[in-house]
Structures are given as C-alpha cells and as structure tokens.
Design an enzyme around this catalytic site. Structure first.
Site, PDB file in Angstrom:
ATOM      1  N   ARG A 163     -18.418 -31.224  18.216  1.00 46.30           N
ATOM      2  CA  ARG A 163     -18.290 -32.673  18.145  1.00 46.30           C
ATOM      3  C   ARG A 163     -17.243 -33.052  17.103  1.00 46.30           C
ATOM      4  O   ARG A 163     -17.069 -32.315  16.119  1.00 46.30           O
ATOM      5  CB  ARG A 163     -19.639 -33.302  17.775  1.00 46.30           C
ATOM      6  CG  ARG A 163     -20.072 -33.002  16.358  1.00 46.30           C
ATOM      7  CD  ARG A 163     -21.493 -33.456  16.071  1.00 46.30           C
ATOM      8  NE  ARG A 163     -22.466 -32.527  16.602  1.00 46.30           N
ATOM      9  CZ  ARG A 163     -23.767 -32.553  16.306  1.00 46.30           C
ATOM     10  NH1 ARG A 163     -24.235 -33.493  15.510  1.00 46.30           N
ATOM     11  NH2 ARG A 163     -24.587 -31.675  16.809  1.00 46.30           N
ATOM     12  N   LEU A 190     -19.698 -36.588  22.871  1.00 50.82           N
ATOM     13  CA  LEU A 190     -20.693 -36.905  23.890  1.00 50.82           C
ATOM     14  C   LEU A 190     -21.085 -38.372  23.896  1.00 50.82           C
ATOM     15  O   LEU A 190     -21.774 -38.827  24.815  1.00 50.82           O
ATOM     16  CB  LEU A 190     -21.934 -36.031  23.690  1.00 50.82           C
ATOM     17  CG  LEU A 190     -21.734 -34.532  23.933  1.00 50.82           C
ATOM     18  CD1 LEU A 190     -23.040 -33.775  23.761  1.00 50.82           C
ATOM     19  CD2 LEU A 190     -21.170 -34.285  25.321  1.00 50.82           C
ATOM     20  N   GLY A 244     -29.866 -27.730  20.499  1.00 52.66           N
ATOM     21  CA  GLY A 244     -30.848 -27.775  19.430  1.00 52.66           C
ATOM     22  C   GLY A 244     -31.090 -29.171  18.900  1.00 52.66           C
ATOM     23  O   GLY A 244     -31.400 -29.339  17.714  1.00 52.66           O
ATOM     24  N   TYR A 245     -30.978 -30.185  19.773  1.00 52.78           N
ATOM     25  CA  TYR A 245     -31.228 -31.562  19.351  1.00 52.78           C
ATOM     26  C   TYR A 245     -32.736 -31.838  19.233  1.00 52.78           C
ATOM     27  O   TYR A 245     -33.562 -31.093  19.768  1.00 52.78           O
ATOM     28  CB  TYR A 245     -30.642 -32.550  20.350  1.00 52.78           C
ATOM     29  CG  TYR A 245     -29.159 -32.430  20.597  1.00 52.78           C
ATOM     30  CD1 TYR A 245     -28.273 -32.198  19.551  1.00 52.78           C
ATOM     31  CD2 TYR A 245     -28.628 -32.573  21.879  1.00 52.78           C
ATOM     32  CE1 TYR A 245     -26.908 -32.112  19.771  1.00 52.78           C
ATOM     33  CE2 TYR A 245     -27.268 -32.481  22.112  1.00 52.78           C
ATOM     34  CZ  TYR A 245     -26.411 -32.245  21.060  1.00 52.78           C
ATOM     35  OH  TYR A 245     -25.063 -32.154  21.292  1.00 52.78           O
ATOM     36  N   ARG A 287     -30.659 -38.839  26.139  1.00 55.04           N
ATOM     37  CA  ARG A 287     -29.949 -40.094  25.852  1.00 55.04           C
ATOM     38  C   ARG A 287     -28.440 -39.919  25.944  1.00 55.04           C
ATOM     39  O   ARG A 287     -27.712 -40.862  26.278  1.00 55.04           O
ATOM     40  CB  ARG A 287     -30.336 -40.612  24.470  1.00 55.04           C
ATOM     41  CG  ARG A 287     -31.775 -41.108  24.373  1.00 55.04           C
ATOM     42  CD  ARG A 287     -31.998 -41.960  23.137  1.00 55.04           C
ATOM     43  NE  ARG A 287     -31.823 -41.210  21.904  1.00 55.04           N
ATOM     44  CZ  ARG A 287     -32.802 -40.512  21.317  1.00 55.04           C
ATOM     45  NH1 ARG A 287     -34.002 -40.456  21.870  1.00 55.04           N
ATOM     46  NH2 ARG A 287     -32.577 -39.883  20.182  1.00 55.04           N
ATOM     47  N   HIS A 328     -37.666 -28.415   8.566  1.00 56.74           N
ATOM     48  CA  HIS A 328     -36.848 -27.238   8.316  1.00 56.74           C
ATOM     49  C   HIS A 328     -37.746 -26.012   8.331  1.00 56.74           C
ATOM     50  O   HIS A 328     -38.977 -26.105   8.344  1.00 56.74           O
ATOM     51  CB  HIS A 328     -36.104 -27.359   6.980  1.00 56.74           C
ATOM     52  CG  HIS A 328     -34.935 -28.294   7.028  1.00 56.74           C
ATOM     53  ND1 HIS A 328     -33.804 -28.023   7.770  1.00 56.74           N
ATOM     54  CD2 HIS A 328     -34.731 -29.499   6.442  1.00 56.74           C
ATOM     55  CE1 HIS A 328     -32.945 -29.027   7.629  1.00 56.74           C
ATOM     56  NE2 HIS A 328     -33.484 -29.935   6.834  1.00 56.74           N
ATOM     57  N   ASP A 329     -37.100 -24.871   8.300  1.00 56.08           N
ATOM     58  CA  ASP A 329     -37.770 -23.574   8.372  1.00 56.08           C
ATOM     59  C   ASP A 329     -39.047 -23.513   7.538  1.00 56.08           C
ATOM     60  O   ASP A 329     -40.112 -23.092   8.014  1.00 56.08           O
ATOM     61  CB  ASP A 329     -36.770 -22.508   7.902  1.00 56.08           C
ATOM     62  CG  ASP A 329     -37.328 -21.106   7.867  1.00 56.08           C
ATOM     63  OD1 ASP A 329     -38.183 -20.821   6.996  1.00 56.08           O
ATOM     64  OD2 ASP A 329     -36.907 -20.276   8.681  1.00 56.08           O
ATOM     65  N   TYR A 371     -42.033 -25.334   9.046  1.00 57.05           N
ATOM     66  CA  TYR A 371     -42.577 -24.685  10.243  1.00 57.05           C
ATOM     67  C   TYR A 371     -43.437 -23.485   9.847  1.00 57.05           C
ATOM     68  O   TYR A 371     -44.519 -23.267  10.394  1.00 57.05           O
ATOM     69  CB  TYR A 371     -41.452 -24.243  11.175  1.00 57.05           C
ATOM     70  CG  TYR A 371     -40.414 -25.310  11.444  1.00 57.05           C
ATOM     71  CD1 TYR A 371     -40.780 -26.638  11.679  1.00 57.05           C
ATOM     72  CD2 TYR A 371     -39.052 -25.014  11.456  1.00 57.05           C
ATOM     73  CE1 TYR A 371     -39.839 -27.616  11.910  1.00 57.05           C
ATOM     74  CE2 TYR A 371     -38.100 -25.988  11.689  1.00 57.05           C
ATOM     75  CZ  TYR A 371     -38.488 -27.289  11.904  1.00 57.05           C
ATOM     76  OH  TYR A 371     -37.548 -28.259  12.132  1.00 57.05           O
ATOM     77  N   ASP A 386     -36.285 -19.810  11.212  1.00 58.78           N
ATOM     78  CA  ASP A 386     -35.111 -20.153  12.016  1.00 58.78           C
ATOM     79  C   ASP A 386     -34.668 -19.017  12.928  1.00 58.78           C
ATOM     80  O   ASP A 386     -34.432 -19.225  14.127  1.00 58.78           O
ATOM     81  CB  ASP A 386     -33.940 -20.532  11.104  1.00 58.78           C
ATOM     82  CG  ASP A 386     -34.036 -21.951  10.579  1.00 58.78           C
ATOM     83  OD1 ASP A 386     -34.944 -22.688  11.024  1.00 58.78           O
ATOM     84  OD2 ASP A 386     -33.230 -22.319   9.718  1.00 58.78           O
TER      85      ASP A 386
END
Length: 385
Positions: free
Chosen positions: A45, A71, A93-94, A101, A136-137, A140, A167
């Site tokens: 992007r 995009l 990975g969004y 969208r 973040h990692d 989780y 991750d």
C-alpha cells in the site's frame, strides 16, 4: 533478467500467491510459501504497512515480488481481483470485515476464482467476542494459558518469549499448514475455501501435549515447577563465570549420568530421583557452572551425549561449526539470515532474491501474470527514491 531472478524453485513451484501487505505473521507465512518456491506477489500500500522498518532489511519479504496498489482508490480492488483470478492462494491479515469493506473479501475473491484458497491471519479469529478487538502476540498467549506456563519462577511473572510462540508458531505456521491443506483439496475437487488461522487457536493447539500431561497429573498448573519449564534442575539454563549461559537438557538417565560425570557432581547426582532434593541439586549444578566460562564448559561437553550446549546470541549462532556446516544461515545481498527450512532432496529451495521493494516489480508481474490493470494510469506507481 526477470525470468532468471524469479525462476520458480522448490516444491511449490508453479503455485501463485497474492499477499495483501500487513505486518507480523501474515508476511512471515507468505515468506515461507515463497521460500518453498511459490510465486508470491505482495500487494503493498502507499505509505507502507505500518511498522516503519526499512524495506531493504525486512527479510520476511525475501523471495517475493511487490506491486503497489491503493485499495481505497478507484481501480485498486479491481486490480487485486485480476490477480486473484490467476492465483492459487491469497493471504491477508486484516481485522475481520476490513477486506470485505475494501472489496477484496472472500465472497468477491471466490466469485472471481472458485478454486482460490483464501487464507486469513488474525489474532482472535474471524468470530467470537474479541474478534474485532486490537491485540498482539502477548495478549493471545495470555488468554490461551500458554504465557502462564513460561518462566522459571513460580512466584514471579511469566517470561515473554519474544513474538515467536504466538505470531509465528501459533500464527504463521498454522496458516501455512492450513492453506497448503486447502490447496490440496482445491486441486482434487476444484473447490476453494476460506482458512481462518487465529493465533489463539494455534497457540492453544501447541500446548496439546502439556494439556494431556496436566490431565494425567504429570504437570502442575504453575510455571517453573515442571519437567520442561525450568523447574527441573537437569533441564534448564545456568550462568557461567563470564556471565554467559549453558543450556542443560539431560533428561534421560544415560545422558544425565554423562552430564553429572563431566560437570563433577557425581556425589549429589542421585538427588535426581528425589523431588525434595531438587533445590539442593540445582544449587550444586549452578555452583559448578559458575567455576568456568561458557567456552570452557563448551569444550568439556563437546563430543559427548550429555545434552549440554552453549547459549549463543543471534550474532554468534551463524558461526557455530554445526550450523555453518549445514548452512543453516546464509548471506544474501550482504544480509545474514536463516536459510529456508525444511530441506527437500528433489526440489531444493533457497534465497533467490532479497526483500521486495514496494512497487518495484509492478511491470514485471503485470507481464508475467497477464494483469495489465496493474500498470493502468490510475494505479499508483513505484515511489521515487
């Protein structure tokens, strides 16, 4: 020549992958596919993916090619769908709902290419109460119980294992397994599908053996008191006289006997079988290791089955004789980096190109994939140096 630079190699030769640029586990998963020989096109992007790392040093973008698309601009999503039509796998990975969208969600992509494998990499997964939350990692790992069991001190805080366990182990590796399994299904049945790879799922799954031990009474739900978490005096790390460390993994009796003999603790060695004396044994082991430097102890244990190794730094590791002999690390473009893994006898891979520079391969990909929309006048061009 572009054809030579990107000549497909490895067992995934001929597989085409579209990666929607992100950070962390998604790019690493796409790198694994690229290392295995897939033709990975990263859709970058304008402005970059968000971490601010110089693209020239982002090794997770090696062996890939990059095109630059916005995009959110007219023509951007359509160009991605043109790539998707010719792809086998897409990786994004969004957060849940973002790809939809933008017009490049699973429904739009599978409508264009029904055999596509659509790989989704998130922390929390595509559904559930936390699906839309940032994370973040470390978070989780915290919720799955995995973080709770890491660390040497039952009364101290857990040890943060960088972002390797969440991750990359619980995320990237599970995404790669998932998309390759789905690719096999697609090639047999002509049916694509969505792969929902959540780090919480993978991080929990990694602890399957531990959960079994917990159920059987062979693991306490406390860190630093078990066989494999630093609680065992013959499975852990010890400081040497120069402030460095040795790693000990002498679990089996025959290895332990060799370890005790070479370390010089044969008098207290029987304490291995008495949990009540483990603290005494640990103190004796620690005292002995503090009498010599790391390199001196390395010489003592060299060539033995004591299961002892020096703890090397990131900069030291590539020079270790074993790793050097196996070429576990390679140098490409002046950057020392881990070599692709695992290895294949018939379809070996390698580091073919350095980190892809955003937009640098747009014209080449447009030609190779027959997607002229990539270089339309409406598409953003490679930024000037």
């Amino acid at each position: 020549m572009a054809g030579t630079r990107n000549a497909p190699r490895g067992p995934l030769s001929g597989v085409r992958v579209v990666e929607l640029a992100g950070i962390g586990p998604g790019p690493f998963a796409a790198m694994l596919l690229a290392d295995l020989g897939a033709d990975v096109v990263r859709v970058d992007r304008p402005g970059g993916a968000g971490l601010g790392i110089d693209p020239a040093y982002d090794l997770t973008n090696r062996n890939k090619r990059s095109v630059l698309l916005d995009l959110k601009a007219e023509g951007g999503p359509a160009a991605v769908l043109d790539l998707v039509e010719r792809a086998d796998i897409l990786v994004e990975g969004y957060r849940p709902g973002v790809a939809e969208r933008l017009g490049v969600g699973p429904d739009a992509c599978l409508a264009r290419n029904p055999a596509l494998v659509y790989g989704r990499m998130t922390g929390w997964g595509q559904d559930g109460p936390l699906a839309a939350a940032a994370g973040h990692d470390i978070a989780y790992l915290a919720l799955t119980g995995t973080l709770h069991m890491i660390g040497p001190d039952p009364d101290g805080p857990p040890t943060v294992p960088a972002n390797l366990v969440g991750d990359y182990a619980g995320g990237s590796l599970y995404l790669v397994v998932g998309v390759l399994a789905a690719l096999q299904h697609a090639r047999v049945h002509g049916e694509g599908q969505v792969v929902d790879a959540a780090i919480v799922d993978g991080a929990a799954h990694l602890a399957t053996m531990i959960h079994g031990m917990l159920a059987a009474g062979g693991w306490q739900d406390r860190r630093g008191v078990n066989l494999l978490d630093g609680g065992c005096p013959f499975y852990g790390t010890y400081e040497t006289s120069d402030g460095r460390h040795m790693a000990v993994g002498a679990l089996e009796q025959r290895f332990y006997d060799e370890f005790a003999r070479l370390l010089g603790i044969e008098d207290i060695a029987p304490a291995r079988h008495d949990l009540g004396r483990w603290d005494e044994l640990r103190a004796a082991v620690a005292d002995r290791f503090r009498t010599r430097t790391r390199d001196e102890w390395t010489e003592v244990f060299a060539g033995t089955d004591a299961c002892v190794a020096p703890v090397l730094s990131l900069r030291e590791a590539p020079a270790h004789p074993h790793l050097a002999a196996r070429a576990t690390f390679v140098e490409h473009g002046g950057l020392t980096q881990p070599a692709p893994a695992p290895r294949f006898s018939a379809t070996p891979g390698g580091v073919r190109t350095g980190p892809a520079q955003p937009g640098a391969d747009t014209e080449e990909v447009a030609r190779d994939w027959a997607v002229p929309s990539l270089i339309s006048t409406d598409a953003p061009q490679e930024p000037e140096a």
